[in-house]
Motif scaffolding. Structure first.
Motif, PDB file in Angstrom:
ATOM      1  N   SER A 104     -32.009 -44.039  48.913  1.00  0.00           N
ATOM      2  CA  SER A 104     -32.891 -45.156  48.548  1.00  0.00           C
ATOM      3  C   SER A 104     -32.157 -46.177  47.681  1.00  0.00           C
ATOM      4  O   SER A 104     -32.359 -47.389  47.828  1.00  0.00           O
ATOM      5  CB  SER A 104     -34.130 -44.651  47.824  1.00  0.00           C
ATOM      6  OG  SER A 104     -34.935 -43.909  48.710  1.00  0.00           O
ATOM      7  N   ALA A 105     -31.323 -45.713  46.754  1.00  0.00           N
ATOM      8  CA  ALA A 105     -30.536 -46.634  45.919  1.00  0.00           C
ATOM      9  C   ALA A 105     -29.626 -47.489  46.787  1.00  0.00           C
ATOM     10  O   ALA A 105     -29.462 -48.694  46.552  1.00  0.00           O
ATOM     11  CB  ALA A 105     -29.724 -45.852  44.886  1.00  0.00           C
ATOM     12  N   TRP A 106     -29.044 -46.889  47.801  1.00  0.00           N
ATOM     13  CA  TRP A 106     -28.185 -47.626  48.734  1.00  0.00           C
ATOM     14  C   TRP A 106     -29.023 -48.639  49.515  1.00  0.00           C
ATOM     15  O   TRP A 106     -28.631 -49.802  49.653  1.00  0.00           O
ATOM     16  CB  TRP A 106     -27.500 -46.625  49.651  1.00  0.00           C
ATOM     17  CG  TRP A 106     -26.620 -47.190  50.714  1.00  0.00           C
ATOM     18  CD1 TRP A 106     -25.885 -48.346  50.673  1.00  0.00           C
ATOM     19  CD2 TRP A 106     -26.365 -46.621  51.992  1.00  0.00           C
ATOM     20  NE1 TRP A 106     -25.189 -48.502  51.834  1.00  0.00           N
ATOM     21  CE2 TRP A 106     -25.462 -47.462  52.663  1.00  0.00           C
ATOM     22  CE3 TRP A 106     -26.810 -45.468  52.631  1.00  0.00           C
ATOM     23  CZ2 TRP A 106     -24.994 -47.189  53.952  1.00  0.00           C
ATOM     24  CZ3 TRP A 106     -26.329 -45.201  53.899  1.00  0.00           C
ATOM     25  CH2 TRP A 106     -25.438 -46.051  54.542  1.00  0.00           C
ATOM     26  N   ARG A 108     -31.790 -50.100  48.693  1.00  0.00           N
ATOM     27  CA  ARG A 108     -32.274 -51.200  47.843  1.00  0.00           C
ATOM     28  C   ARG A 108     -31.225 -52.290  47.676  1.00  0.00           C
ATOM     29  O   ARG A 108     -31.562 -53.448  47.460  1.00  0.00           O
ATOM     30  CB  ARG A 108     -32.690 -50.667  46.474  1.00  0.00           C
ATOM     31  CG  ARG A 108     -34.063 -50.048  46.450  1.00  0.00           C
ATOM     32  CD  ARG A 108     -34.562 -49.807  45.024  1.00  0.00           C
ATOM     33  NE  ARG A 108     -33.659 -48.963  44.247  1.00  0.00           N
ATOM     34  CZ  ARG A 108     -33.660 -47.626  44.260  1.00  0.00           C
ATOM     35  NH1 ARG A 108     -34.507 -46.978  45.046  1.00  0.00           N
ATOM     36  NH2 ARG A 108     -32.826 -46.947  43.505  1.00  0.00           N
ATOM     37  N   ASN A 109     -29.964 -51.935  47.738  1.00  0.00           N
ATOM     38  CA  ASN A 109     -28.884 -52.914  47.564  1.00  0.00           C
ATOM     39  C   ASN A 109     -27.823 -52.660  48.629  1.00  0.00           C
ATOM     40  O   ASN A 109     -26.663 -52.396  48.313  1.00  0.00           O
ATOM     41  CB  ASN A 109     -28.293 -52.799  46.155  1.00  0.00           C
ATOM     42  CG  ASN A 109     -27.341 -53.914  45.835  1.00  0.00           C
ATOM     43  OD1 ASN A 109     -27.183 -54.856  46.608  1.00  0.00           O
ATOM     44  ND2 ASN A 109     -26.674 -53.813  44.709  1.00  0.00           N
ATOM     45  N   HIS A 113     -24.043 -52.003  47.171  1.00  0.00           N
ATOM     46  CA  HIS A 113     -23.966 -50.617  46.704  1.00  0.00           C
ATOM     47  C   HIS A 113     -22.889 -49.874  47.491  1.00  0.00           C
ATOM     48  O   HIS A 113     -22.814 -49.985  48.711  1.00  0.00           O
ATOM     49  CB  HIS A 113     -25.319 -49.933  46.884  1.00  0.00           C
ATOM     50  CG  HIS A 113     -25.372 -48.544  46.346  1.00  0.00           C
ATOM     51  ND1 HIS A 113     -25.605 -48.271  45.020  1.00  0.00           N
ATOM     52  CD2 HIS A 113     -25.207 -47.347  46.960  1.00  0.00           C
ATOM     53  CE1 HIS A 113     -25.596 -46.962  44.837  1.00  0.00           C
ATOM     54  NE2 HIS A 113     -25.350 -46.377  46.001  1.00  0.00           N
TER      55      HIS A 113
END
Length: 186
Positions: A104-106, A108-109, A113
């Motif tokens: 999810s962090a990847w 989002r950006n 990222h």
């Protein structure tokens, strides 16, 4: 006008539920031979007017070598810019073991990222963009890249959107199936 052939390596000898971006693994030998034959037949009418490049990972080198064995007047040069994305410490892990939070962090950006502390999409787009510029400058009607799904998506994105950076919901471009190819106009 130059035609860019985006050729994907044959099925790799790894559980495809694993993240294997830059892992240097072999492809299925029989599938590689089949892919080489299909590619040779498609390229044969253009053989005097094409330049071939491949990712230095062995699954792509296998396909390049199989093609050259079928058609000795073809020559393929390794180009590091055609490598798949580097997933850092995610490499070799099962996607479900990487974890929803990290993925999810990847997402989002997506552009900036670096998944697994490997390579960001911005960096990958830069190197594929450099290879595209060189391909456009070649005196060849057909440029063939034997590479990876990520390279195929980057090439399409750059040809369609230039320097704009994608958001995760926009990163839906198709890639050739294992051992298949697609053509784009440069």
């Amino acid at each position: 006008m130059t035609t860019l052939w985006l050729v994907r390596h044959a099925r790799p000898l790894i559980d495809t539920e694993r993240c294997y971006g830059r892992l240097d693994i072999q492809a299925d030998a029989e599938a590689t031979q089949s892919a080489a034959l299909r590619l040779q037949q498609a390229l044969l009418p253009h053989r005097g007017h094409c330049r071939i490049f491949h990712s230095p990972l062995q699954r792509c080198e296998q396909l390049a070598q199989a093609l050259i064995e079928l058609q000795p007047d073809f020559i393929s040069d390794a180009d590091k810019r055609l490598l798949e994305v580097d997933f850092g410490h995610w490499e070799g892990q099962r996607w479900d073991a990487i974890g929803e939070a990290a993925i999810s962090a990847w997402a989002r950006n997506l552009a900036e990222h670096a998944p697994g502390d490997g390579e960001s999409l911005v960096h990958m787009l830069g190197r594929v963009g450099s290879a595209l510029q060189d391909a456009k400058a070649l005196d060849a009607e057909h440029v063939v890249w034997i590479s990876h799904a990520g390279v195929a998506r980057c090439a399409q994105w750059l040809l369609q959107h230039g320097s704009l950076l994608p958001q995760s919901h926009e990163w839906t471009l198709p890639a050739p199936a294992y051992g298949q190819f697609m053509q784009l106009s440069l």
